[in-house]
Design a protein around this motif. Structure first.
Motif, mmCIF file in Angstrom:
data_model
loop_
_atom_site.group_PDB
_atom_site.id
_atom_site.type_symbol
_atom_site.label_atom_id
_atom_site.label_comp_id
_atom_site.label_asym_id
_atom_site.label_seq_id
_atom_site.Cartn_x
_atom_site.Cartn_y
_atom_site.Cartn_z
ATOM 1 N N LYS A 33 0.836 -1.195 0.000
ATOM 2 C CA LYS A 33 0.000 0.000 0.000
ATOM 3 C C LYS A 33 0.880 1.258 0.000
ATOM 4 O O LYS A 33 2.007 1.225 0.509
ATOM 5 C CB LYS A 33 -0.920 0.004 1.220
ATOM 6 N N PRO A 34 0.393 2.376 -0.535
ATOM 7 C CA PRO A 34 1.184 3.612 -0.563
ATOM 8 C C PRO A 34 1.561 4.093 0.843
ATOM 9 O O PRO A 34 0.796 3.930 1.798
ATOM 10 C CB PRO A 34 0.250 4.610 -1.252
ATOM 11 N N VAL A 35 2.737 4.690 0.922
ATOM 12 C CA VAL A 35 3.288 5.176 2.194
ATOM 13 C C VAL A 35 3.680 6.639 2.053
ATOM 14 O O VAL A 35 4.414 7.001 1.119
ATOM 15 C CB VAL A 35 4.523 4.350 2.615
ATOM 16 N N SER A 36 3.193 7.481 2.966
ATOM 17 C CA SER A 36 3.624 8.882 2.991
ATOM 18 C C SER A 36 4.469 9.133 4.232
ATOM 19 O O SER A 36 4.412 8.375 5.206
ATOM 20 C CB SER A 36 2.413 9.829 2.979
ATOM 21 N N CYS A 37 5.270 10.188 4.180
ATOM 22 C CA CYS A 37 6.142 10.533 5.297
ATOM 23 C C CYS A 37 5.808 11.945 5.774
ATOM 24 O O CYS A 37 5.162 12.724 5.068
ATOM 25 C CB CYS A 37 7.611 10.429 4.902
ATOM 26 N N VAL A 38 6.250 12.267 6.985
ATOM 27 C CA VAL A 38 5.904 13.543 7.596
ATOM 28 C C VAL A 38 7.032 13.964 8.526
ATOM 29 O O VAL A 38 7.778 13.141 9.026
ATOM 30 C CB VAL A 38 4.563 13.417 8.368
#
Length: 316
Positions: free
Chosen positions: A293-298
Motif C-alpha cells: 500500500k502507498p506510504v507517505s512521510c511527515v
C-alpha cells in the motif's frame, strides 16, 4: 519540464487521482466554534492549505468518541451529528481547489484530562493505572467500553462520509488510545488484547473494520509511529511488522515517529528547523519496503528539493 517532475506528477490512490505528491499534514486548531464544531475561521485555515496546492488536506486532531476521547478543548467531536453541517462546509471548501479532504480520527486514551470529559469521567486505556497513593487514574477497558469506543468510530465514519470526506485517517501513533494498544510500553494486558503482536493489533483492527463498514466509499489511512524511539517502546523492526498486520484493512500509511510516554520524542515527532529536513523519512522508507500500500512521510519537510529526492529514491 518542471524542476520537480515527480513531486508535481499525479498519483493514483485507490479511486482517487492526486494532482501531485504533496499532502498537507494533519494539524490541530487553537480554538473551535460552538458545540465542538468548525467555525468559519477554522474552515478558512484549511482553505489556505487547499489553495496553496496540496493534493490532500488532512484535518487533524478530531475526536472519534466524544464520551471518552477528548484530550483538549479545541477538538471537534466527530460522532456528534451536530458536527455534520460544519464538516460539510469544510469539505466543500477544500474541494473548491482541486484537493481531496481527509480527516484524522483521534482518541486521547489515558492522556485525556477528566476536566474535558463529559461528567468528569476517568480517562481510559488498555490497563488500569494507579497513582502513587493507590488512586485509580485510568480505567482499563472492558469489552463493553471497547464496543462503545468502536461505536464512536463507526458513527464518526458515517458522519464524515455523509459530509463528503474522501479519506479517513485513523490515528494509531504518538501514544494515543490505539497506539496504547499497539505498544508494549503501555499495553500490559494478558490474553486476547495484549502480549503477542497479533493480540496488540486486535482492537485496532476491530476499529478499522468498523470504519470500513460505516464508510465503504472512503479510503482509510492509518497514521502510526514507525518507531517509538524510547526504551521499552517498539522499534522500527516492530513498527514494520505492525504495519504488515494492519495492511489488509487500510488503503495507505502515514509514518510518523515517537510516543508521548517519552516527552523527548516530541522534538522528533514535531521536528523544528534545528533538525535535518526529513529526519523521519527513514522510518517511512523501511515500511515502504515491506508493504504494498502507498506510504507517505511527515516531519520537517518544507524544501521541494528534499521532497523530490525522497520520491526519486523511492523512500515514500
Amino acid at each position: 519540464m518542471s524542476k520537480y517532475d515527480m513531486l508535481l506528477s499525479p498519483f493514483k490512490l485507490g479511486n482517487l487521482t492526486l494532482k501531485n505528491r504533496m499532502i498537507s499534514a494533519p494539524t490541530s486548531l487553537a480554538e473551535i466554534g460552538p458545540n465542538n464544531t468548525f467555525s468559519r475561521e477554522n474552515i478558512a485555515y484549511f482553505e489556505l492549505r487547499a489553495k496553496g496546492g496540496a493534493s490532500i488536506v488532512n484535518v487533524g486532531e478530531c475526536v472519534a468518541h466524544g464520551a471518552t476521547g477528548i484530550d483538549h478543548p479545541s477538538q471537534v467531536v466527530l460522532d456528534n451529528p451536530n458536527a455534520v453541517p460544519s464538516l460539510y462546509d469544510l469539505v466543500s471548501t477544500i474541494h473548491k481547489y482541486g484537493a481531496y479532504a481527509s480527516i484524522e480520527f483521534g482518541h486521547g486514551g489515558k492522556r485525556c484530562n477528566p476536566m474535558f470529559l463529559p461528567g468528569g469521567v476517568l480517562p481510559i486505556g488498555p490497563c488500569d493505572i494507579f497513582d502513587n497513593n493507590g488512586n485509580l487514574t485510568v480505567r482499563g477497558m472492558d469489552r463493553q467500553l471497547m464496543d462503545d469506543v468502536i461505536g464512536g468510530y463507526r458513527r464518526s465514519a458515517a458522519n464524515c462520509a455523509m459530509a463528503g470526506f474522501d479519506i479517513l485517517t485513523i490515528h494509531a501513533g504518538h501514544g494515543w488510545l490505539l497506539a496504547e494498544f499497539l505498544s508494549p510500553l503501555s499495553n500490559h494486558r494478558q490474553h486476547e488484547y495484549g502480549g503477542s503482536r497479533e493480540n496488540r493489533c486486535r482492537f485496532v483492527i476491530e476499529v478499522l473494520k468498523a470504519v470500513r463498514q460505516a464508510a465503504p466509499k472512503c479510503l482509510i489511512e492509518v497514521r502510526i509511529s514507525g518507531s517509538e524511539l524510547t526504551e521499552g517502546g517498539y522499534d522500527i523492526n516492530e513498527g514494520v511488522e505492525l504495519c504488515k498486520m494492519l495492511e489488509p484493512y487500510v488503503d495507505m500509511f502515514n509514518i510518523s515517529a515517537g510516543v508521548m510516554e517519552d516527552l523527548y520524542t516530541w522534538i522528533i515527532m514535531h521536528p523544528s528547523m534545528f533538525l535535518p529536513q526529513g529526519c523521519n523519512v527513514y522510518l517511512a522508507e523501511a515500511v515502504k519496503k515491506a508493504v504494498k500500500k502507498p506510504v507517505s512521510c511527515v516531519g520537517a519537510l518544507t524544501d521541494p528539493e528534499k521532497m523530490e529526492e525522497i520520491l526519486e529514491k523511492g523512500q515514500a
